[in-house]
Design an enzyme around this catalytic site. Structure first.
Site, PDB file in Angstrom:
ATOM      1  N   GLU A 112     -70.499 -47.824  33.575  1.00 40.70           N
ATOM      2  CA  GLU A 112     -69.003 -46.558  33.836  1.00 40.70           C
ATOM      3  C   GLU A 112     -69.974 -45.240  33.747  1.00 40.70           C
ATOM      4  OE1 GLU A 112     -65.808 -48.681  32.505  1.00 40.70           O
ATOM      5  OE2 GLU A 112     -66.365 -50.428  33.714  1.00 40.70           O
ATOM      6  N   GLU A 127     -66.797 -54.632  38.497  1.00 37.81           N
ATOM      7  CA  GLU A 127     -65.501 -54.948  37.387  1.00 37.81           C
ATOM      8  C   GLU A 127     -64.005 -55.131  38.414  1.00 37.81           C
ATOM      9  OE1 GLU A 127     -64.677 -53.321  33.656  1.00 37.81           O
ATOM     10  OE2 GLU A 127     -67.562 -53.860  33.545  1.00 37.81           O
TER      11      GLU A 127
END
Ligand code: NAG
Ligand code: NAG
Ligand code: CA
Length: 470
Positions: A319, A409
């Site tokens: 991320e 995720e």
């Protein structure tokens, strides 16, 4: 995980795969906004360049919208484009299909009417509604056009890993992954304890378990943490499963450790003043030495996995593009440089040949490049168990369709019927633990059963023998 965005509502779509597959479909169909059903919006014609008899303006309150009625002779995926003018700057709108499935569309600033591609819609047989709902508002809508989507072109996945010295475990796993890509999805779960919980609830075990090396970060170990995720990974591997590893890398120094920003939040940008750009710019500085110390500490753990014969889907610096973790806080150049340093140090210096390198950002300016990335991925937190096809398609583009693509995720497990209808060929999904997997708002047990029982979804019992792939 990191930042959350949830704008998807639960969606229920009746799917009839293959029904009337040969029925005649019109090609592109355009629907003028001024002829649609307007709620809180109005027709105008002051700005020239529109088609039909005008355009729709007046998006200034949350519930303002345009509703298009769109009949379809079969259930089929369609490409949507929107003709709009963004004369007040860049904006976002929300598209709602049949009162349920929600996607957000970005409108770049424009001075005249222009067309933006707005993703895909799975129209059902019969009547459909498509709403354009306010969101940021202050844009002008001229018309929408829908057109049956072309089938996805065949993928062109790289046959081997980047590391020429990759070990037999990693190369075998990679071959197995290539062999199932586009045909099946691997079920996955963050943390072995939650994988076991799924087994208790529904009698099936995820094929893939993801673990976190967070507690092996030296700045946490100094404060007493004891990691156990390597043991968990070896356990799942010994049961015939596949392992992915991420690392919430606690900043090596500069932790605020205040009441609101404790040391154990030290991977968050707002919990440290550690500056990765300044650190990398000074390779003879003390902070650079600390970065190397941390990488070497994590290499010790990855070597334990290598010694146990565990190939690892390795997803560090996750991320990054979000900026909420310190490794992404100073922009793409520092993040990419840190990725290269990690790659070199772990691969060349430490001789870790059990790693398959998984990159986790979508934006092209953050991409470290084909030669150090084996698999692309994204983390998507959106309710509704949708196929997250927008992000999938962006990653296909990022990697030129040569890289495998994973939903590393998710908050909500994607429904397999939708994955297939949208041809969103995610290689695996992994649901985050605790408040996501054990939360009916994100994943009801009914949905989990549907996912885990589906033919398209591989569970632990169904992947036994992957190590025999030739
Ligand atoms: C679709 O809508 C039209 C009116 O717009 C109506 O006549 C027709 O019965 C509807 N079809 C279905 C399948 O609901
Ligand atoms: C190293 O990082 C810490 C924490 O951000 C900072 O206070 C310090 O000034 C840095 N040291 C150097 C030499 O830049
Ligand atoms: Ca128009």
């Amino acid at each position: 995980m990191g930042h959350l965005s949830n704008f998807l509502l639960p969606l229920v779509l009746a799917l009839a795969p293959g029904s009337n597959a040969r029925a005649c479909q019109p090609s592109a169909r355009t629907f003028e906004a001024e002829n649609a059903i307007l709620t809180g919006t109005r027709v105008e014609s002051t700005l020239s360049g529109y088609t039909g008899s005008g355009y729709v303006a007046g998006f200034d309150e949350g519930s303002d919208k345009i509703t298009f009625n769109i009949p379809s002779s079969i259930t089929k995926l369609h490409d949507l484009s929107i003709r709009y003018a963004g004369i007040y700057g860049e904006k976002r709108t929300t598209i709602v299909l049949n009162g349920g499935d929600n996607t957000e569309v970005f409108f770049p600033a424009t001075e005249t009417f222009s067309t933006v591609s707005a993703g895909q819609l799975l129209l059902k047989e019969g009547n459909n509604t498509v709403d354009i709902v306010n969101n940021w508002g202050w844009y002008l809508i001229d018309s929408i056009t829908i057109k049956p989507s072309e089938p996805r072109a065949p993928h062109n996945i790289n046959p081997s890993l980047n590391n020429p010295n990759a070990g037999v475990e990693a190369t075998t796993l990679y071959k197995y992954l290539v062999s199932i890509y586009g045909k099946k999805i691997l079920s996955g779960q963050q943390d072995l304890s939650w994988a076991n919980w799924i087994n208790t609830q529904i009698g099936k075990t995820p094929a893939l378990v993801a673990v976190d090396l967070m507690d092996y970060s030296p700045s946490r170990v100094e404060r007493g943490t004891v990691g156990n995720s390597v043991e968990d990974a070896i356990t799942h591997h010994n049961n015939g499963g596949i392992i992915s590893v991420l690392w919430h890398w606690n900043a090596p120094t500069g932790l605020y450790d205040t009441e609101e920003r404790r040391w154990w939040s030290g991977f968050y940008t707002d919990a440290t003043d550690f500056d990765i750009a300044a650190t990398l710019a000074n390779p003879s500085g003390a902070n650079y030495t600390l970065i190397i110390r941390d990488i070497d500490a994590i290499a010790v753990q990855l070597k334990r996995l290598q010694s146990a014969g565990v190939p690892v889907l390795w997803r560090p610096l996750h991320e990054a593009e979000g900026g909420w973790f310190w490794w992404g806080a100073k922009g793409p150049e520092a993040a990419k440089q840190l990725w290269d340093l990690l790659y070199d140090r772990l691969t060349e210096y430490h001789g870790l040949n059990n790693l398959i390198w998984v990159w986790n950002s979508i934006e092209p300016e953050w991409y470290p490049g084909d030669s150090t990335v084996d698999i692309l991925s994204a983390d998507v937190y959106a309710q509704g168990n949708g196929p997250i096809s927008v992000q999938y398609n962006q990653l296909v583009e990022l990697g030129g369709d040569k890289k495998l693509i994973a939903a590393a995720e998710v908050g909500a497990a994607p429904l397999p019927d939708l994955l297939q209808a949208y041809e969103a060929h995610w290689l695996w999904f992994a649901v985050w633990g605790d408040t996501f997997i054990n939360n009916a708002q994100w994943n009801s047990l009914e949905v989990l059963r549907e996912v885990y029982d589906h033919d398209y979804v591989l569970t632990l019992d169904e992947i036994q023998g992957w190590r025999n792939t030739v």
